[in-house]
Design a protein around this motif. Structure first.
Motif, PDB file in Angstrom:
ATOM      1  N   UNK A  77     -36.428  91.572 -22.327  1.00 62.69           N
ATOM      2  CA  UNK A  77     -36.752  91.484 -23.750  1.00 62.69           C
ATOM      3  C   UNK A  77     -37.262  90.089 -24.110  1.00 62.69           C
ATOM      4  N   UNK A  78     -36.595  89.056 -23.592  1.00 60.58           N
ATOM      5  CA  UNK A  78     -37.025  87.686 -23.870  1.00 60.58           C
ATOM      6  C   UNK A  78     -38.411  87.419 -23.299  1.00 60.58           C
ATOM      7  N   UNK A  79     -38.671  87.933 -22.097  1.00 59.98           N
ATOM      8  CA  UNK A  79     -39.992  87.760 -21.485  1.00 59.98           C
ATOM      9  C   UNK A  79     -41.078  88.418 -22.318  1.00 59.98           C
ATOM     10  N   UNK A  80     -40.802  89.586 -22.869  1.00 56.97           N
ATOM     11  CA  UNK A  80     -41.800  90.291 -23.682  1.00 56.97           C
ATOM     12  C   UNK A  80     -42.058  89.553 -25.003  1.00 56.97           C
ATOM     13  N   UNK A  81     -41.024  88.967 -25.591  1.00 58.69           N
ATOM     14  CA  UNK A  81     -41.224  88.167 -26.805  1.00 58.69           C
ATOM     15  C   UNK A  81     -42.122  86.976 -26.501  1.00 58.69           C
ATOM     16  N   UNK A 111     -34.750  80.073 -31.235  1.00 64.79           N
ATOM     17  CA  UNK A 111     -33.948  79.709 -30.064  1.00 64.79           C
ATOM     18  C   UNK A 111     -32.760  80.637 -29.926  1.00 64.79           C
ATOM     19  N   UNK A 112     -32.418  80.942 -28.676  1.00 66.04           N
ATOM     20  CA  UNK A 112     -31.166  81.629 -28.400  1.00 66.04           C
ATOM     21  C   UNK A 112     -30.061  80.584 -28.336  1.00 66.04           C
ATOM     22  N   UNK A 118     -37.239  90.215 -34.424  1.00 66.54           N
ATOM     23  CA  UNK A 118     -36.877  90.799 -33.140  1.00 66.54           C
ATOM     24  C   UNK A 118     -36.019  89.826 -32.334  1.00 66.54           C
ATOM     25  N   UNK A 119     -36.421  88.566 -32.337  1.00 68.49           N
ATOM     26  CA  UNK A 119     -35.681  87.545 -31.598  1.00 68.49           C
ATOM     27  C   UNK A 119     -34.301  87.335 -32.216  1.00 68.49           C
ATOM     28  N   UNK A 120     -34.207  87.342 -33.521  1.00 69.73           N
ATOM     29  CA  UNK A 120     -32.909  87.181 -34.184  1.00 69.73           C
ATOM     30  C   UNK A 120     -31.973  88.350 -33.869  1.00 69.73           C
ATOM     31  N   UNK A 121     -32.520  89.563 -33.840  1.00 64.10           N
ATOM     32  CA  UNK A 121     -31.702  90.722 -33.482  1.00 64.10           C
ATOM     33  C   UNK A 121     -31.204  90.612 -32.045  1.00 64.10           C
ATOM     34  N   UNK A 122     -32.073  90.139 -31.167  1.00 63.15           N
ATOM     35  CA  UNK A 122     -31.684  89.956 -29.767  1.00 63.15           C
ATOM     36  C   UNK A 122     -30.621  88.872 -29.631  1.00 63.15           C
ATOM     37  N   UNK A 123     -30.768  87.821 -30.423  1.00 59.61           N
ATOM     38  CA  UNK A 123     -29.773  86.740 -30.430  1.00 59.61           C
ATOM     39  C   UNK A 123     -28.412  87.264 -30.882  1.00 59.61           C
ATOM     40  N   UNK A 149     -35.091  81.634 -22.429  1.00 55.49           N
ATOM     41  CA  UNK A 149     -34.811  81.071 -23.747  1.00 55.49           C
ATOM     42  C   UNK A 149     -35.693  79.851 -24.012  1.00 55.49           C
ATOM     43  N   UNK A 150     -35.892  79.018 -23.001  1.00 55.39           N
ATOM     44  CA  UNK A 150     -36.751  77.842 -23.129  1.00 55.39           C
ATOM     45  C   UNK A 150     -38.209  78.254 -23.336  1.00 55.39           C
ATOM     46  N   UNK A 151     -38.621  79.307 -22.640  1.00 53.55           N
ATOM     47  CA  UNK A 151     -39.998  79.787 -22.753  1.00 53.55           C
ATOM     48  C   UNK A 151     -40.300  80.241 -24.186  1.00 53.55           C
ATOM     49  N   UNK A 152     -39.369  80.963 -24.809  1.00 55.36           N
ATOM     50  CA  UNK A 152     -39.557  81.393 -26.192  1.00 55.36           C
ATOM     51  C   UNK A 152     -39.567  80.191 -27.133  1.00 55.36           C
ATOM     52  N   UNK A 153     -38.684  79.243 -26.891  1.00 57.57           N
ATOM     53  CA  UNK A 153     -38.577  78.052 -27.738  1.00 57.57           C
ATOM     54  C   UNK A 153     -39.916  77.324 -27.824  1.00 57.57           C
ATOM     55  N   UNK A 154     -40.568  77.118 -26.690  1.00 58.11           N
ATOM     56  CA  UNK A 154     -41.830  76.366 -26.674  1.00 58.11           C
ATOM     57  C   UNK A 154     -43.032  77.244 -26.996  1.00 58.11           C
ATOM     58  N   UNK A 155     -42.942  78.546 -26.699  1.00 58.39           N
ATOM     59  CA  UNK A 155     -44.039  79.447 -27.069  1.00 58.39           C
ATOM     60  C   UNK A 155     -44.176  79.523 -28.583  1.00 58.39           C
ATOM     61  N   UNK A 156     -43.056  79.521 -29.291  1.00 62.70           N
ATOM     62  CA  UNK A 156     -43.109  79.530 -30.754  1.00 62.70           C
ATOM     63  C   UNK A 156     -43.673  78.215 -31.287  1.00 62.70           C
TER      64      UNK A 156
END
Length: 347
Positions: A166-170, A312-313, A211-216, A270-277
């Protein structure tokens, strides 16, 4: 999206979760309508949440036609996820079976060495309220420990693969969003389609945030446990490996590799999402906004301000999970190990 496109998107997402689905079925769980009683209450309690998240993901999944660069980004992300899942699955399953078969292996090794009093031991060092060395009890306890160890692995691998997928898809969707934003101001002057495109990108970004908040919320507790216990866990396993014979340490080494991959995978995605955003805000600013009309600029300003707020997670809100967290865990593990090893050597 049309119904056929959404069904195709669901098939692609399901393909990225094939190992996760395999592990979940081993413990009686499925994201489809259940056919049996779930064996794990916590995962069962969150099952409907995860199923809803997957359905939402299908609605925003990048489907053809995609331009060449976007298709390359998508393929690389899915290929990397597939390789990571296979390695993680192999490390955990092989590790638990090394544990399960070690007592039998040691028994035959003792026989080859001429030990007539050799006996088959147990998988785990544990206490039972009866004499577990009696023949029937011995077999029952050994089978129970195999079942318990394998079930724990299915639970751990299933949840970890679900989170990482899920994190990879985000992260993939955020990178594709960044690419679309970079070309918004390619043409000068007022363009109604340009403004509608900006609005569509803002809505997509908002959906990804939700979506990310729900996953968190779904994984916050398990992430907290992983982060808090990983240093001690890694330290203890390394300490045992240093003190045990090489034959016995094979299973422990596989367990160590699994523990390092588990926490590393969590921190990586988690780091990938942080910097992708964060890159979404940068892409909005570099989009050539100065060529657009004031209406488009206001919309882009809103997107920039929202993207500057980190996605961020966290470990129950105590700390953001990034690769810096992984570095800190490894540093603490080494410090704990050095302290234990020094105290043991002195004694």
């Amino acid at each position: 999206m049309s119904d056929s496109t959404i069904e195709q998107a669901k098939r692609e997402i399901d393909e990225s979760l094939v190992l996760n689905a395999f592990c979940m079925r081993r413990i009686g769980l499925s994201f489809k309508k259940p056919e049996s009683i779930a064996k794990v209450f916590v995962l069962w309690y969150k099952k409907d949440v995860f199923s809803e998240l997957l359905n939402e993901l299908a609605g925003i999944w990048p489907m053809p036609p995609l331009d060449e660069e976007a298709q390359i980004i998508k393929n690389k992300s899915l290929d990397a996820l597939r390789i990571t899942h296979r390695w993680y699955f192999f490390m955990n399953v092989s590790g638990v079976w090394f544990y399960n078969l070690t007592p039998i292996g040691l028994y035959f090794f003792s026989l080859l060495m001429g030990d007539e009093n050799a006996k088959i031991g147990f998988v785990w060092v544990s206490w039972y309220p009866f004499d577990k060395h009696q023949p029937i009890a011995h077999v029952a306890v050994y089978l129970f420990e195999i079942f318990a160890g394998q079930t724990c692995v299915w639970i751990m691998v299933g949840t970890d693969l679900l989170f990482s997928a899920m994190a990879s898809h985000i992260s993939l969707l955020l990178r594709l969003l960044k690419r679309r934003l970079e070309s918004i101001g390619a043409t000068e002057g007022f363009n109604e389609d340009q403004y509608e495109e900006i609005l569509a990108n803002i809505k997509l970004h908002q959906r990804l945030i939700t979506y990310c908040n729900d996953l968190e919320n779904a994984f916050s507790l398990s992430n907290f446990v992983n982060i808090m216990l990983s240093s001690v866990n890694i330290c203890c396993v390394v300490f045992v490996i240093v003190l045990l014979e090489p034959l016995v340490a094979v299973s422990n080494k596989l367990f160590l590799g699994s523990a390092l991959i588990q926490i590393g995978m969590l921190c990586w995605y988690a780091d990938d999402i942080f910097y992708a955003n964060a890159d979404v805000a940068t892409a909005s600013y570099n989009s050539g906004w100065y060529r657009t009309n004031p209406r488009c600029r206001r919309a882009l300003l809103f997107l920039i301000q929202r993207a500057q707020k980190p996605i961020a997670f966290t470990a129950m809100g105590f700390t953001n999970i990034t690769l810096v967290t992984y570095s800190a865990i490894l540093t603490r593990s080494y410090s704990y190990f050095a302290l234990l090893y020094t105290m043991y050597s002195e004694n």
